[in-house]
Design a protein around this motif. Sequence first.
Motif, PDB file in Angstrom:
ATOM      1  N   THR A  74       0.842  -1.196   0.000  1.00 52.97           N
ATOM      2  CA  THR A  74       0.000   0.000   0.000  1.00 52.97           C
ATOM      3  C   THR A  74       0.878   1.248   0.000  1.00 52.97           C
ATOM      4  O   THR A  74       1.856   1.331   0.737  1.00 52.97           O
ATOM      5  CB  THR A  74      -0.900  -0.006   1.249  1.00 52.97           C
ATOM      6  OG1 THR A  74      -1.883  -1.029   1.108  1.00 52.97           O
ATOM      7  CG2 THR A  74      -1.580   1.331   1.460  1.00 52.97           C
ATOM      8  N   SER A  75       0.517   2.215  -0.822  1.00 53.60           N
ATOM      9  CA  SER A  75       1.274   3.462  -0.877  1.00 53.60           C
ATOM     10  C   SER A  75       0.746   4.446   0.165  1.00 53.60           C
ATOM     11  O   SER A  75      -0.445   4.782   0.173  1.00 53.60           O
ATOM     12  CB  SER A  75       1.174   4.091  -2.264  1.00 53.60           C
ATOM     13  OG  SER A  75       1.845   5.335  -2.282  1.00 53.60           O
ATOM     14  N   ALA A  76       1.629   4.915   1.020  1.00 58.01           N
ATOM     15  CA  ALA A  76       1.233   5.868   2.056  1.00 58.01           C
ATOM     16  C   ALA A  76       0.754   7.191   1.472  1.00 58.01           C
ATOM     17  O   ALA A  76       0.042   7.942   2.139  1.00 58.01           O
ATOM     18  CB  ALA A  76       2.396   6.115   3.019  1.00 58.01           C
ATOM     19  N   THR A  77       1.110   7.484   0.220  1.00 60.61           N
ATOM     20  CA  THR A  77       0.675   8.736  -0.395  1.00 60.61           C
ATOM     21  C   THR A  77      -0.791   8.688  -0.825  1.00 60.61           C
ATOM     22  O   THR A  77      -1.399   9.727  -1.070  1.00 60.61           O
ATOM     23  CB  THR A  77       1.523   9.053  -1.636  1.00 60.61           C
ATOM     24  OG1 THR A  77       1.461   7.947  -2.545  1.00 60.61           O
ATOM     25  CG2 THR A  77       2.966   9.315  -1.256  1.00 60.61           C
ATOM     26  N   PHE A  78      -1.368   7.502  -0.942  1.00 58.55           N
ATOM     27  CA  PHE A  78      -2.710   7.377  -1.509  1.00 58.55           C
ATOM     28  C   PHE A  78      -3.821   7.660  -0.516  1.00 58.55           C
ATOM     29  O   PHE A  78      -4.939   7.979  -0.908  1.00 58.55           O
ATOM     30  CB  PHE A  78      -2.926   5.959  -2.055  1.00 58.55           C
ATOM     31  CG  PHE A  78      -2.167   5.650  -3.323  1.00 58.55           C
ATOM     32  CD1 PHE A  78      -1.365   6.591  -3.942  1.00 58.55           C
ATOM     33  CD2 PHE A  78      -2.261   4.395  -3.894  1.00 58.55           C
ATOM     34  CE1 PHE A  78      -0.669   6.296  -5.100  1.00 58.55           C
ATOM     35  CE2 PHE A  78      -1.577   4.086  -5.062  1.00 58.55           C
ATOM     36  CZ  PHE A  78      -0.774   5.031  -5.659  1.00 58.55           C
ATOM     37  N   HIS A  80      -5.168   8.803   3.722  1.00 58.42           N
ATOM     38  CA  HIS A  80      -4.902   9.346   5.051  1.00 58.42           C
ATOM     39  C   HIS A  80      -4.798   8.184   6.049  1.00 58.42           C
ATOM     40  O   HIS A  80      -5.480   7.163   5.902  1.00 58.42           O
ATOM     41  CB  HIS A  80      -6.023  10.289   5.471  1.00 58.42           C
ATOM     42  CG  HIS A  80      -6.118  11.525   4.620  1.00 58.42           C
ATOM     43  ND1 HIS A  80      -5.120  12.458   4.559  1.00 58.42           N
ATOM     44  CD2 HIS A  80      -7.098  11.971   3.790  1.00 58.42           C
ATOM     45  CE1 HIS A  80      -5.469  13.433   3.743  1.00 58.42           C
ATOM     46  NE2 HIS A  80      -6.668  13.161   3.250  1.00 58.42           N
ATOM     47  N   PRO A  81      -3.955   8.324   7.066  1.00 61.40           N
ATOM     48  CA  PRO A  81      -3.710   7.183   7.959  1.00 61.40           C
ATOM     49  C   PRO A  81      -4.930   6.727   8.746  1.00 61.40           C
ATOM     50  O   PRO A  81      -5.101   5.514   8.955  1.00 61.40           O
ATOM     51  CB  PRO A  81      -2.601   7.687   8.893  1.00 61.40           C
ATOM     52  CG  PRO A  81      -2.654   9.185   8.791  1.00 61.40           C
ATOM     53  CD  PRO A  81      -3.097   9.482   7.397  1.00 61.40           C
ATOM     54  N   LEU A 133       2.684   4.872  10.061  1.00 64.46           N
ATOM     55  CA  LEU A 133       2.861   3.648  10.847  1.00 64.46           C
ATOM     56  C   LEU A 133       2.654   3.922  12.335  1.00 64.46           C
ATOM     57  O   LEU A 133       2.048   3.107  13.043  1.00 64.46           O
ATOM     58  CB  LEU A 133       4.239   3.055  10.586  1.00 64.46           C
ATOM     59  CG  LEU A 133       4.358   2.255   9.284  1.00 64.46           C
ATOM     60  CD1 LEU A 133       5.814   2.056   8.897  1.00 64.46           C
ATOM     61  CD2 LEU A 133       3.641   0.920   9.417  1.00 64.46           C
ATOM     62  N   GLU A 134       3.138   5.044  12.802  1.00 68.74           N
ATOM     63  CA  GLU A 134       2.918   5.394  14.208  1.00 68.74           C
ATOM     64  C   GLU A 134       1.434   5.559  14.503  1.00 68.74           C
ATOM     65  O   GLU A 134       0.931   5.075  15.536  1.00 68.74           O
ATOM     66  CB  GLU A 134       3.682   6.678  14.542  1.00 68.74           C
ATOM     67  CG  GLU A 134       5.198   6.504  14.541  1.00 68.74           C
ATOM     68  CD  GLU A 134       5.947   7.814  14.668  1.00 68.74           C
ATOM     69  OE1 GLU A 134       7.165   7.771  14.932  1.00 68.74           O
ATOM     70  OE2 GLU A 134       5.330   8.891  14.487  1.00 68.74           O
ATOM     71  N   ILE A 135       0.724   6.221  13.606  1.00 71.51           N
ATOM     72  CA  ILE A 135      -0.706   6.471  13.819  1.00 71.51           C
ATOM     73  C   ILE A 135      -1.520   5.187  13.700  1.00 71.51           C
ATOM     74  O   ILE A 135      -2.353   4.874  14.560  1.00 71.51           O
ATOM     75  CB  ILE A 135      -1.220   7.521  12.812  1.00 71.51           C
ATOM     76  CG1 ILE A 135      -0.638   8.901  13.149  1.00 71.51           C
ATOM     77  CG2 ILE A 135      -2.745   7.572  12.812  1.00 71.51           C
ATOM     78  CD1 ILE A 135      -0.850   9.929  12.052  1.00 71.51           C
ATOM     79  N   ILE A 136      -1.290   4.425  12.637  1.00 71.77           N
ATOM     80  CA  ILE A 136      -2.096   3.230  12.400  1.00 71.77           C
ATOM     81  C   ILE A 136      -1.901   2.214  13.517  1.00 71.77           C
ATOM     82  O   ILE A 136      -2.879   1.669  14.055  1.00 71.77           O
ATOM     83  CB  ILE A 136      -1.761   2.638  11.019  1.00 71.77           C
ATOM     84  CG1 ILE A 136      -2.267   3.579   9.916  1.00 71.77           C
ATOM     85  CG2 ILE A 136      -2.386   1.254  10.853  1.00 71.77           C
ATOM     86  CD1 ILE A 136      -1.754   3.239   8.529  1.00 71.77           C
ATOM     87  N   THR A 137      -0.662   1.957  13.900  1.00 71.32           N
ATOM     88  CA  THR A 137      -0.448   1.014  15.007  1.00 71.32           C
ATOM     89  C   THR A 137      -0.979   1.587  16.315  1.00 71.32           C
ATOM     90  O   THR A 137      -1.485   0.849  17.159  1.00 71.32           O
ATOM     91  CB  THR A 137       1.040   0.658  15.142  1.00 71.32           C
ATOM     92  OG1 THR A 137       1.816   1.861  15.307  1.00 71.32           O
ATOM     93  CG2 THR A 137       1.530  -0.096  13.917  1.00 71.32           C
ATOM     94  N   GLY A 138      -0.883   2.904  16.471  1.00 72.03           N
ATOM     95  CA  GLY A 138      -1.427   3.522  17.686  1.00 72.03           C
ATOM     96  C   GLY A 138      -2.931   3.392  17.773  1.00 72.03           C
ATOM     97  O   GLY A 138      -3.485   3.084  18.840  1.00 72.03           O
ATOM     98  N   TYR A 155       0.846  14.935  10.309  1.00 71.82           N
ATOM     99  CA  TYR A 155      -0.496  14.504  10.695  1.00 71.82           C
ATOM    100  C   TYR A 155      -0.723  14.806  12.180  1.00 71.82           C
ATOM    101  O   TYR A 155       0.203  14.723  12.988  1.00 71.82           O
ATOM    102  CB  TYR A 155      -0.677  12.999  10.479  1.00 71.82           C
ATOM    103  CG  TYR A 155      -0.430  12.521   9.066  1.00 71.82           C
ATOM    104  CD1 TYR A 155      -1.377  12.700   8.060  1.00 71.82           C
ATOM    105  CD2 TYR A 155       0.763  11.882   8.739  1.00 71.82           C
ATOM    106  CE1 TYR A 155      -1.144  12.250   6.761  1.00 71.82           C
ATOM    107  CE2 TYR A 155       1.011  11.426   7.449  1.00 71.82           C
ATOM    108  CZ  TYR A 155       0.054  11.620   6.466  1.00 71.82           C
ATOM    109  OH  TYR A 155       0.286  11.175   5.196  1.00 71.82           O
ATOM    110  N   ALA A 156      -1.967  15.142  12.502  1.00 65.57           N
ATOM    111  CA  ALA A 156      -2.336  15.358  13.901  1.00 65.57           C
ATOM    112  C   ALA A 156      -3.697  14.716  14.143  1.00 65.57           C
ATOM    113  O   ALA A 156      -4.596  14.787  13.291  1.00 65.57           O
ATOM    114  CB  ALA A 156      -2.385  16.840  14.228  1.00 65.57           C
TER     115      ALA A 156
END
Length: 309
Positions: A74-78, A80-81, A133-138, A155-156
Motif C-alpha cells: 500500500t502506498s502511504a501517499t494514496f 490518510h492514515p 505507521l505510528e498512527i495506524i499502530t497507535g 499529521y495530527a
Amino acid sequence: MDFRVFVEPQQGASYTDQLAVARAAEELNFSAFFRSDHYVAMSGEGLPGPTDSWVTLGALARETTTIRLGTLVTSATFRHPGPLAISVAQVDAMSGGRVEFGIGAGWFEDEHRAYAIPFPPLGERFARLTEQLEIITGLWTAPDGELFDYAGGHYAIAGSPALPKPVQQPHPPIIVGGLGARRTPLLAATFADEFNVPFASIETIETQYRRVGEAVSSIGRDPGSMTYSAAFVVCAGRDDAEVARRAAAIGRDLDELQSNTPLVGTPDQIVDQLGAAVEVGVQRVYLQVLDLADLDHLELFAHEVARQF
C-alpha cells in the motif's frame, strides 16, 4: 519455504481475473494472495483499468475462506492514515483475521499526476510513511475505551475513538520492504513483522537482510521475530519450450529473466536456483504472476516446486 502469489492488476486485470487467481491459489495451498497498490500501468494500456487494492481485498475476503490476503505494498501517499486504519481493520474482520498489511512510501510519480495525488519529495514521503505507521499502530493498539491523540510533523489526531480494532491482535502483520541502507532497516525493525526485498539479486537481498538484522538487534528486539521475504517474477515450465512460451506471453526476454530471477526454468532448475536464496535467509517467496489467465502456471509451481520445500 513459504510461497505466496502476488499480482499486478494495474497492468491489466479485472476483479474477476483476480478472484480466479485468488481462488486457484487457495485451492493449491499457497499461503497468501497479495496484490500491488497502483493506479497506472508501468507498460501497455492496462485495460480495463485499475482496481483499488483495499476494495478488491474486501471483496476477496468474502469470496475465499483460508488464504491470507494483503498488499505489496500500500502506498502511504494514496490515503490518510486514519481512514486507512479503518479500511484494513474492516477487511481483517471481513476475512476472519486473514489480512496482512504491507505499506511503503510510494514511488511512481506518473500515477500521482494521473489521479490528482500529491507527490512530495522522497524525504517527506518517508517521513509521512513513518508517521502513518505510528498512527495506524497507535489506533489499532489503543486500549478499549481510551481516546487516541497524535501530534506529528504531517499529521495530527485529537480525541480519536481508535475504532474499529482489527481481529488479529495486537494488529495484522505489517510488512515493510525496500533497498534503503539506513532509514528502511530501522523502520522495519521498529514496526514490521516481515521485511521484503523486491526483485533484487541474491547479493542485494543478503546485504539488506544483514542491515535489517543489525537494526533489529540495535533496538533490543528478538531477532527471530522478523520474517524475511523476497519477491521474484515467476516463469516456470515443464520443458524449455513451455518456459519460452510463458516468457513471451508476458513480454519478457528469456535471457533477461534468467539473469534476474531464480523462478525461471523447469521445476528442478527452480528448486536448485532457490538454494542460494535459502542460504541468504529467504524464508518466504512472493511469486509475481504476470499472466493472470494462466492458472496452469500456478498448478505446475505448486505441484512441482513448492512441494519440494
